[in-house]
Every structure is written in C-alpha cells, then in structure tokens.
Scaffold this motif. Structure first.
Motif, PDB file in Angstrom:
ATOM      1  N   SER A 112      30.847  33.866  49.420  1.00  0.00           N
ATOM      2  CA  SER A 112      31.952  33.382  48.584  1.00  0.00           C
ATOM      3  C   SER A 112      31.399  32.651  47.363  1.00  0.00           C
ATOM      4  CB  SER A 112      32.853  32.453  49.390  1.00  0.00           C
ATOM      5  OG  SER A 112      32.126  31.313  49.803  1.00  0.00           O
ATOM      6  N   GLY A 113      32.076  32.849  46.271  1.00  0.00           N
ATOM      7  CA  GLY A 113      31.691  32.167  45.046  1.00  0.00           C
ATOM      8  C   GLY A 113      30.591  32.841  44.253  1.00  0.00           C
ATOM      9  N   CYS A 114      30.085  33.955  44.715  1.00  0.00           N
ATOM     10  CA  CYS A 114      29.022  34.653  43.987  1.00  0.00           C
ATOM     11  C   CYS A 114      29.637  35.428  42.823  1.00  0.00           C
ATOM     12  CB  CYS A 114      28.275  35.606  44.906  1.00  0.00           C
ATOM     13  SG  CYS A 114      26.939  36.450  44.062  1.00  0.00           S
ATOM     14  N   ASN A 115      29.026  35.316  41.674  1.00  0.00           N
ATOM     15  CA  ASN A 115      29.520  35.965  40.465  1.00  0.00           C
ATOM     16  C   ASN A 115      28.589  37.121  40.088  1.00  0.00           C
ATOM     17  OD1 ASN A 115      30.389  36.709  37.933  1.00  0.00           O
ATOM     18  ND2 ASN A 115      30.116  34.704  37.003  1.00  0.00           N
ATOM     19  N   ALA A 116      29.082  38.341  40.217  1.00  0.00           N
ATOM     20  CA  ALA A 116      28.277  39.528  39.894  1.00  0.00           C
ATOM     21  C   ALA A 116      27.950  39.612  38.412  1.00  0.00           C
ATOM     22  CB  ALA A 116      29.022  40.787  40.330  1.00  0.00           C
ATOM     23  N   ASN A 117      28.636  38.817  37.605  1.00  0.00           N
ATOM     24  CA  ASN A 117      28.436  38.853  36.154  1.00  0.00           C
ATOM     25  C   ASN A 117      27.712  37.636  35.608  1.00  0.00           C
ATOM     26  OD1 ASN A 117      29.823  41.372  35.569  1.00  0.00           O
ATOM     27  ND2 ASN A 117      31.619  40.293  36.338  1.00  0.00           N
TER      28      ASN A 117
ATOM     29  N   THR B 112      21.790  50.162  43.546  1.00  0.00           N
ATOM     30  CA  THR B 112      22.052  48.753  43.253  1.00  0.00           C
ATOM     31  C   THR B 112      23.078  48.651  42.129  1.00  0.00           C
ATOM     32  OG1 THR B 112      19.803  48.197  43.926  1.00  0.00           O
ATOM     33  CG2 THR B 112      20.983  46.554  42.637  1.00  0.00           C
ATOM     34  N   VAL B 113      22.957  49.496  41.118  1.00  0.00           N
ATOM     35  CA  VAL B 113      23.941  49.539  40.037  1.00  0.00           C
ATOM     36  C   VAL B 113      25.322  49.824  40.622  1.00  0.00           C
ATOM     37  CG1 VAL B 113      24.716  50.847  38.002  1.00  0.00           C
ATOM     38  CG2 VAL B 113      22.313  50.170  38.213  1.00  0.00           C
ATOM     39  N   ARG B 114      25.398  50.826  41.483  1.00  0.00           N
ATOM     40  CA  ARG B 114      26.669  51.204  42.108  1.00  0.00           C
ATOM     41  C   ARG B 114      27.254  50.028  42.904  1.00  0.00           C
ATOM     42  NH1 ARG B 114      27.891  56.246  42.625  1.00  0.00           N
ATOM     43  NH2 ARG B 114      25.736  56.923  42.883  1.00  0.00           N
ATOM     44  N   MET B 115      26.414  49.344  43.660  1.00  0.00           N
ATOM     45  CA  MET B 115      26.860  48.207  44.471  1.00  0.00           C
ATOM     46  C   MET B 115      27.397  47.085  43.582  1.00  0.00           C
ATOM     47  SD  MET B 115      27.216  46.736  47.441  1.00  0.00           S
ATOM     48  CE  MET B 115      26.394  47.997  48.384  1.00  0.00           C
ATOM     49  N   LEU B 116      26.698  46.786  42.516  1.00  0.00           N
ATOM     50  CA  LEU B 116      27.144  45.736  41.603  1.00  0.00           C
ATOM     51  C   LEU B 116      28.486  46.095  40.971  1.00  0.00           C
ATOM     52  CD1 LEU B 116      23.691  44.981  40.001  1.00  0.00           C
ATOM     53  CD2 LEU B 116      25.086  43.311  41.250  1.00  0.00           C
ATOM     54  N   LEU B 117      28.619  47.339  40.559  1.00  0.00           N
ATOM     55  CA  LEU B 117      29.870  47.780  39.949  1.00  0.00           C
ATOM     56  C   LEU B 117      31.025  47.706  40.945  1.00  0.00           C
ATOM     57  CD1 LEU B 117      28.474  50.770  37.886  1.00  0.00           C
ATOM     58  CD2 LEU B 117      29.385  48.636  36.962  1.00  0.00           C
ATOM     59  N   GLN B 118      30.765  48.059  42.182  1.00  0.00           N
ATOM     60  CA  GLN B 118      31.797  47.982  43.211  1.00  0.00           C
ATOM     61  C   GLN B 118      32.242  46.547  43.471  1.00  0.00           C
ATOM     62  OE1 GLN B 118      29.892  49.987  46.495  1.00  0.00           O
ATOM     63  NE2 GLN B 118      30.570  51.999  45.821  1.00  0.00           N
ATOM     64  N   HIS B 119      31.380  45.597  43.157  1.00  0.00           N
ATOM     65  CA  HIS B 119      31.698  44.186  43.361  1.00  0.00           C
ATOM     66  C   HIS B 119      32.086  43.483  42.052  1.00  0.00           C
ATOM     67  CE1 HIS B 119      29.964  44.838  47.323  1.00  0.00           C
ATOM     68  NE2 HIS B 119      30.648  43.762  47.675  1.00  0.00           N
ATOM     69  N   GLY B 120      32.509  44.249  41.073  1.00  0.00           N
ATOM     70  CA  GLY B 120      33.069  43.659  39.867  1.00  0.00           C
ATOM     71  C   GLY B 120      32.132  43.439  38.705  1.00  0.00           C
ATOM     72  N   ALA B 121      30.909  43.935  38.777  1.00  0.00           N
ATOM     73  CA  ALA B 121      29.999  43.808  37.625  1.00  0.00           C
ATOM     74  C   ALA B 121      30.603  44.587  36.457  1.00  0.00           C
ATOM     75  CB  ALA B 121      28.619  44.334  37.961  1.00  0.00           C
ATOM     76  N   ARG B 122      30.573  43.976  35.286  1.00  0.00           N
ATOM     77  CA  ARG B 122      31.166  44.569  34.087  1.00  0.00           C
ATOM     78  C   ARG B 122      30.081  45.218  33.223  1.00  0.00           C
ATOM     79  NH1 ARG B 122      34.252  40.357  30.916  1.00  0.00           N
ATOM     80  NH2 ARG B 122      35.064  42.211  29.882  1.00  0.00           N
TER      81      ARG B 122
ATOM     82  N   LEU C 234      25.482  57.562  35.881  1.00  0.00           N
ATOM     83  CA  LEU C 234      26.402  56.775  36.706  1.00  0.00           C
ATOM     84  C   LEU C 234      27.287  55.889  35.827  1.00  0.00           C
ATOM     85  CD1 LEU C 234      27.521  55.691  39.378  1.00  0.00           C
ATOM     86  CD2 LEU C 234      25.563  54.120  39.446  1.00  0.00           C
ATOM     87  N   LEU C 235      26.698  55.171  34.894  1.00  0.00           N
ATOM     88  CA  LEU C 235      27.479  54.308  34.011  1.00  0.00           C
ATOM     89  C   LEU C 235      28.529  55.121  33.252  1.00  0.00           C
ATOM     90  CD1 LEU C 235      24.647  52.026  32.584  1.00  0.00           C
ATOM     91  CD2 LEU C 235      26.485  51.321  34.147  1.00  0.00           C
ATOM     92  N   HIS C 236      28.123  56.269  32.734  1.00  0.00           N
ATOM     93  CA  HIS C 236      29.057  57.112  31.985  1.00  0.00           C
ATOM     94  C   HIS C 236      30.182  57.619  32.888  1.00  0.00           C
ATOM     95  CE1 HIS C 236      30.742  59.904  29.190  1.00  0.00           C
ATOM     96  NE2 HIS C 236      30.367  60.956  29.902  1.00  0.00           N
ATOM     97  N   SER C 237      29.853  57.997  34.103  1.00  0.00           N
ATOM     98  CA  SER C 237      30.880  58.523  35.017  1.00  0.00           C
ATOM     99  C   SER C 237      31.955  57.482  35.318  1.00  0.00           C
ATOM    100  CB  SER C 237      30.245  59.025  36.319  1.00  0.00           C
ATOM    101  OG  SER C 237      29.852  57.938  37.143  1.00  0.00           O
ATOM    102  N   LEU C 238      31.619  56.222  35.139  1.00  0.00           N
ATOM    103  CA  LEU C 238      32.566  55.134  35.387  1.00  0.00           C
ATOM    104  C   LEU C 238      33.134  54.564  34.083  1.00  0.00           C
ATOM    105  CD1 LEU C 238      30.555  53.489  38.265  1.00  0.00           C
ATOM    106  CD2 LEU C 238      32.613  54.903  38.466  1.00  0.00           C
TER     107      LEU C 238
END
Length: 174
Positions: free
Chosen positions: A23-28, A51-61, A87-91
C-alpha cells in the motif's frame, strides 16, 4: 533510487510486483537523483518487457518525462529495445514526443544506430497520430501529457521572455 526503481532496472518482475502490491507505493515516483526517471524509464531502458508490462498494469504512465523531456520511449530507443517500443506502442504510449532539444524517440534511435527501432517508431508515430485524431473525434481521453513537465516548460518560457525583455530594455537605454 528507490527499491522499485532498482527492481525495475534489474528486471526483477517478482520484486516489482511485490513492491507495487504494498500500500502506498507509487509506480510513477520520480527519482530525483537520476534526472527524474520513473521505474518505467529504467525498465524500458534496460529492455525488461515483462517489467514494463507489470508497471503499466499497476498504473505507470508512459507519458511521464525526465527533467530533459525523455519519455520511456526515448529510453527504450536509446538502448535499441524494439520489444519494449512495440509494447509501449500497442498500449498507445506517445511515440512522437520531443525532448527539450527537439529530439523524438525516432531521432534518438537514429543517433544511436538502432535503425530497426527508428523504422518502427516512424510507423508508430503515424499510427499514434491517427489514433489521437480518432480518440478526439470520439471523445476518448488519452493519458499522453505529463502535466508537471509541461508546467515546467511554461515556467522556463516565461523566464526566457523576462530575460529577453531585460535585454531589450538594456539595449534601448544605450
């Protein structure tokens, strides 16, 4: 550098996931000691796609920028990380943003000799622009602007304008 930044840079997917679930961890979170890079910048630069995919799934912008205006796409382009760029482009991550020197990820890839990445990004830029037009027509909001970085740019422009006025005043007095 936080534990999340380190885990992202190392590509330790399990540790990244464990940290993000706390809790309280900020992906950004921006790393002030390393040009304000986010964990996503580190994972993109080192080519850790999962790791990129995981970060994006957790709200990384993917639109967040370093102090020099680099997005994660710039970081991946510099290192020639084609899979991360795909991957970035696909999202629908922005692939055509200019840094503070006017360089896009495609230009960064060219500078570092990653011609396959540069070719891909050029196509991705066109597709991304078409997607933004379609999204605007349909009223779909996109997360493609780093508000903090944009505000800093406006502050710098105002400072430059003030400096130019001072110079003009000084020249007019002589």
């Amino acid at each position: 550098m936080t534990a999340l930044h380190q885990a992202a840079a190392a590509g330790d997917v399990q540790q990244v996931e464990d940290i993000l679930r706390q809790s309280g961890c900020n992906a950004n979170q921006r790393d002030l000691d390393w040009s304000r890079k986010t964990p996503l910048h580190w994972a993109a630069a080192t080519g850790h796609t999962e790791t990129v995919r995981m970060l994006l799934q957790h709200g990384a912008r993917p639109c967040l920028r370093t102090e020099h205006g680099w997005t994660p796409a710039h970081s991946a382009a510099e290192s020639g990380r084609l899979a991360v760029l795909r991957l970035l482009h696909s999202l629908h991550a922005p692939m055509d943003q200019q840094d503070c020197c006017g360089d896009t990820p495609a230009r960064i890839a060219q500078i570092y000799g990653h011609h396959d990445c540069a070719r891909f990004i050029k196509k991705a830029e066109v597709e991304g622009q078409a997607f933004r037009v379609m999204a605007a027509q349909r009223g779909i909001s996109l997360d493609d602007t780093d508000e903090e970085w944009a505000a800093q740019g406006e502050e710098h422009e105002e400072e430059e304008d003030e400096e130019q006025e001072e110079i003009s005043k000084g020249n007019n007095q002589t």
